[in-house]
Structure formats: structure tokens, C-alpha cells
Design a protein around this motif. Structure first.
Motif, PDB file in Angstrom:
ATOM      1  N   ARG A 298       0.609  -6.948  -6.268  1.00 40.04           N
ATOM      2  CA  ARG A 298       0.115  -6.143  -5.143  1.00 40.04           C
ATOM      3  C   ARG A 298       1.241  -5.599  -4.279  1.00 40.04           C
ATOM      4  N   CYS A 299       1.136  -4.333  -3.914  1.00 38.82           N
ATOM      5  CA  CYS A 299       2.090  -3.682  -3.013  1.00 38.82           C
ATOM      6  C   CYS A 299       1.296  -3.029  -1.884  1.00 38.82           C
ATOM      7  N   LYS A 300       0.987  -3.811  -0.861  1.00 33.81           N
ATOM      8  CA  LYS A 300       0.184  -3.331   0.266  1.00 33.81           C
ATOM      9  C   LYS A 300       1.054  -2.522   1.216  1.00 33.81           C
ATOM     10  N   HIS A 301       0.496  -1.470   1.811  1.00 36.13           N
ATOM     11  CA  HIS A 301       1.271  -0.688   2.763  1.00 36.13           C
ATOM     12  C   HIS A 301       1.750  -1.597   3.896  1.00 36.13           C
ATOM     13  N   PRO A 302       3.040  -1.557   4.233  1.00 33.87           N
ATOM     14  CA  PRO A 302       3.591  -2.502   5.213  1.00 33.87           C
ATOM     15  C   PRO A 302       3.021  -2.355   6.618  1.00 33.87           C
ATOM     16  N   ASP A 303       2.453  -1.196   6.943  1.00 39.33           N
ATOM     17  CA  ASP A 303       1.926  -0.978   8.286  1.00 39.33           C
ATOM     18  C   ASP A 303       0.421  -1.189   8.379  1.00 39.33           C
ATOM     19  N   PHE A 304      -0.180  -1.728   7.339  1.00 40.82           N
ATOM     20  CA  PHE A 304      -1.621  -1.972   7.399  1.00 40.82           C
ATOM     21  C   PHE A 304      -1.926  -3.252   8.173  1.00 40.82           C
ATOM     22  N   ASN A 305      -2.830  -3.135   9.152  1.00 44.27           N
ATOM     23  CA  ASN A 305      -3.333  -4.299   9.876  1.00 44.27           C
ATOM     24  C   ASN A 305      -4.840  -4.431   9.746  1.00 44.27           C
ATOM     25  N   SER A 306      -5.542  -3.317   9.887  1.00 45.59           N
ATOM     26  CA  SER A 306      -6.996  -3.305   9.753  1.00 45.59           C
ATOM     27  C   SER A 306      -7.412  -1.876   9.437  1.00 45.59           C
ATOM     28  N   VAL A 307      -8.647  -1.701   8.967  1.00 42.30           N
ATOM     29  CA  VAL A 307      -9.096  -0.348   8.669  1.00 42.30           C
ATOM     30  C   VAL A 307      -9.122   0.510   9.929  1.00 42.30           C
ATOM     31  N   ALA A 308      -9.319  -0.132  11.081  1.00 49.97           N
ATOM     32  CA  ALA A 308      -9.388   0.609  12.339  1.00 49.97           C
ATOM     33  C   ALA A 308      -8.044   1.220  12.714  1.00 49.97           C
ATOM     34  N   SER A 309      -6.956   0.623  12.221  1.00 48.99           N
ATOM     35  CA  SER A 309      -5.622   1.140  12.570  1.00 48.99           C
ATOM     36  C   SER A 309      -5.034   2.018  11.469  1.00 48.99           C
ATOM     37  N   GLY A 310      -5.727   2.153  10.346  1.00 51.64           N
ATOM     38  CA  GLY A 310      -5.289   3.064   9.289  1.00 51.64           C
ATOM     39  C   GLY A 310      -4.340   2.446   8.276  1.00 51.64           C
ATOM     40  N   ASN A 311      -3.670   3.303   7.493  1.00 49.77           N
ATOM     41  CA  ASN A 311      -2.759   2.869   6.413  1.00 49.77           C
ATOM     42  C   ASN A 311      -3.454   1.975   5.389  1.00 49.77           C
ATOM     43  N   ASP A 312      -4.723   2.294   5.127  1.00 44.30           N
ATOM     44  CA  ASP A 312      -5.531   1.456   4.236  1.00 44.30           C
ATOM     45  C   ASP A 312      -5.299   1.876   2.777  1.00 44.30           C
ATOM     46  N   ILE A 313      -4.115   1.534   2.274  1.00 45.84           N
ATOM     47  CA  ILE A 313      -3.732   1.890   0.914  1.00 45.84           C
ATOM     48  C   ILE A 313      -2.882   0.780   0.314  1.00 45.84           C
ATOM     49  N   MET A 314      -3.103   0.506  -0.959  1.00 45.23           N
ATOM     50  CA  MET A 314      -2.333  -0.516  -1.671  1.00 45.23           C
ATOM     51  C   MET A 314      -2.134  -0.059  -3.110  1.00 45.23           C
ATOM     52  N   LEU A 315      -0.923  -0.288  -3.632  1.00 42.36           N
ATOM     53  CA  LEU A 315      -0.653  -0.039  -5.046  1.00 42.36           C
ATOM     54  C   LEU A 315      -0.708  -1.364  -5.795  1.00 42.36           C
ATOM     55  N   LEU A 316      -1.244  -1.300  -7.002  1.00 38.68           N
ATOM     56  CA  LEU A 316      -1.288  -2.459  -7.886  1.00 38.68           C
ATOM     57  C   LEU A 316      -0.442  -2.131  -9.115  1.00 38.68           C
TER      58      LEU A 316
END
Length: 247
Positions: A92-110
């Protein structure tokens, strides 16, 4: 299917992750060969995803908390999975700035443990080459496994539904009325008493505009047809995707 409810800012009590394809139709076997089922260590479907190269699948960052360990490619029917040829373990490579869907950056590479053999059952979908401006009221498609109607039963068959893109300003106003400031880098679709779209269930699936994966299913307000569904705008993350793929 993993049903996942979230509470945003203590105010929105009916906001959910996911794709429950409402008023959709079965995807023909020869189409949408890029769609992936993101699964846990029990081989249970948790989220959707989409193949963008021989060794990378895109999904939603909020799926990370469900501990996905593999993806299934090459079938539209989750009752017909050959683990030897269709299942791939992932890093998993989750976007480093993701905290919650409310704050955005809801993307991850597998990253897949081995390269996929591309054939007449598995093909990647293209993503934007740079920032892409999607047109208001454009017709796109959302794809996923899950419920076929609110309160219905899980379907193991891949479904798709046509959705209409919504003006961002209008979308922002609608969500503001629910005490949520819409995050940056998102696309909205639906609202206006829309008859098709997604609801609670499995997230991470693609919003397909033309032949391009323009968005990633992120969140909505539990089947409310008047509140637009929210997708991560893939075009805003092209440079990040390139960096991960070349590291």
C-alpha cells in the motif's frame, strides 16, 4: 461487501464512504477490464479499484484502515475467482496528506507483487496526463460491486451507472448546508434528485469519463439523491502517481 459509516465534524450523521450502485446495470464481460476488487486477508471484497499499469491499482486512501492485502483482477463475478491466476498481493502507498475523506487526498496506490499478464480479461485504464477540467453536466459512469438499491442485497456482479457531473460551486453550497467544507481536488456528480449513483458500501472504484479514469469514489450522504456524490479528482494527483510508480 464491507459497510462503512463515518461521522464528519460531528454534524453529518448520514455521510458514508462507498459505492452501492443504484439503478445500475450489469457490466458486459468484455468491458471495463480494469476494475479491481480490493480484498482483506479472508478474501472478502472491501473496496473497488482500477488497474492503471501492469503493476499498479488505484483505490481510495480511506480503504487503508480496512487492511487490504490483495486485489482480484480478471473477473466481473466475485463468486468466480481463481486465486492462482486472478489474485495479487499488494503493497500500500497511501497519499501522505490523507487524514479523512473530509480533508481530501483520498487516494492510494496498490503495488502488485507481480506484474499482471494483460489479455482479453485484464487491461489497464488510462488516467489523465495532466490536470484535466471536466465539463459540468458531462455524462460519466461509476462502477462497482455492491448493493443494487438502498436497503437491498449485496451483488457479486459488477455494475455500472451513468451519472452527471455537477458544478463545483453548486456542490460546495450543497455540502456547506450540511456543515461540511468540500475538500480540494474533488469532482462532484449527481444531486438534483439523481436516480443513479453510489451509496454506502465499497469505495475506491473509478468514475470513468470517456475512456479515462477521472475520479475515485470517496464519499456521499447516504443515498440522499439531492446531495452530490464526491470523487477524488485523479488529474490533481498525476505527478504524485508518477513519483510513486518510478520510485
Amino acid at each position: 461487501l464491507f459497510l462503512l459509516h463515518i461521522l464528519l465534524l460531528g454534524e453529518i450523521r448520514k455521510t458514508t464512504h462507498g459505492t452501492e450502485i443504484i439503478n445500475g446495470k450489469k457490466v458486459p464481460d468484455r468491458l471495463m477490464l480494469y476494475v479491481a476488487s480490493v480484498q482483506n486477508n479472508k478474501g472478502q471484497h472491501m473496496c473497488g479499484g482500477f488497474l492503471i499499469s501492469e503493476d499498479f491499482v488505484v483505490t481510495a486512501a480511506h480503504c487503508d484502515k480496512l487492511n487490504p492485502i490483495s486485489v482480484v483482477l480478471g473477473t466481473h463475478n466475485l463468486e468466480k475467482v481463481d486465486d492462482g491466476t486472478m489474485r495479487y498481493n499488494v503493497t500500500r502507498c497511501k497519499h501522505p496528506d490523507f487524514n479523512s475523506v473530509a480533508s481530501g487526498n483520498d487516494i492510494m496506490l496498490l503495488k502488485l507483487s507481480k506484474k499482471v499478464q494483460l489479455n482479453n480479461k485484464v487491461q489497464p485504464i488510462q488516467i489523465p496526463k495532466g490536470e484535466m477540467k471536466v465539463k459540468d453536466k458531462a455524462k460519466c459512469r461509476v462502477v462497482g460491486w455492491g448493493y443494487t438499491r438502498a436497503g437491498g442485497k449485496v451483488s457479486n456482479v459488477l455494475e455500472m451507472a451513468e451519472v452527471t457531473l455537477t458544478n463545483r460551486k453548486e456542490c460546495k453550497t450543497k455540502w456547506k448546508s450540511l456543515k461540511l467544507d468540500l475538500p480540494n481536488n474533488v469532482i462532484c456528480a449527481g444531486g438534483h434528485n439523481a436516480k443513479a449513483g453510489f451509496c454506502k458500501g465499497d469505495s475506491g472504484g473509478p468514475l470513468v469519463c470517456g475512456a479515462t479514469a477521472a475520479g475515485i469514489v470517496s464519499f456521499n450522504r447516504e443515498c440522499d439523491p439531492n446531495i452530490p456524490n464526491v470523487y477524488t479528482d485523479v488529474s490533481k494527483y498525476v505527478s504524485w502517481i508518477k513519483k510513486i510508480r518510478t520510485d
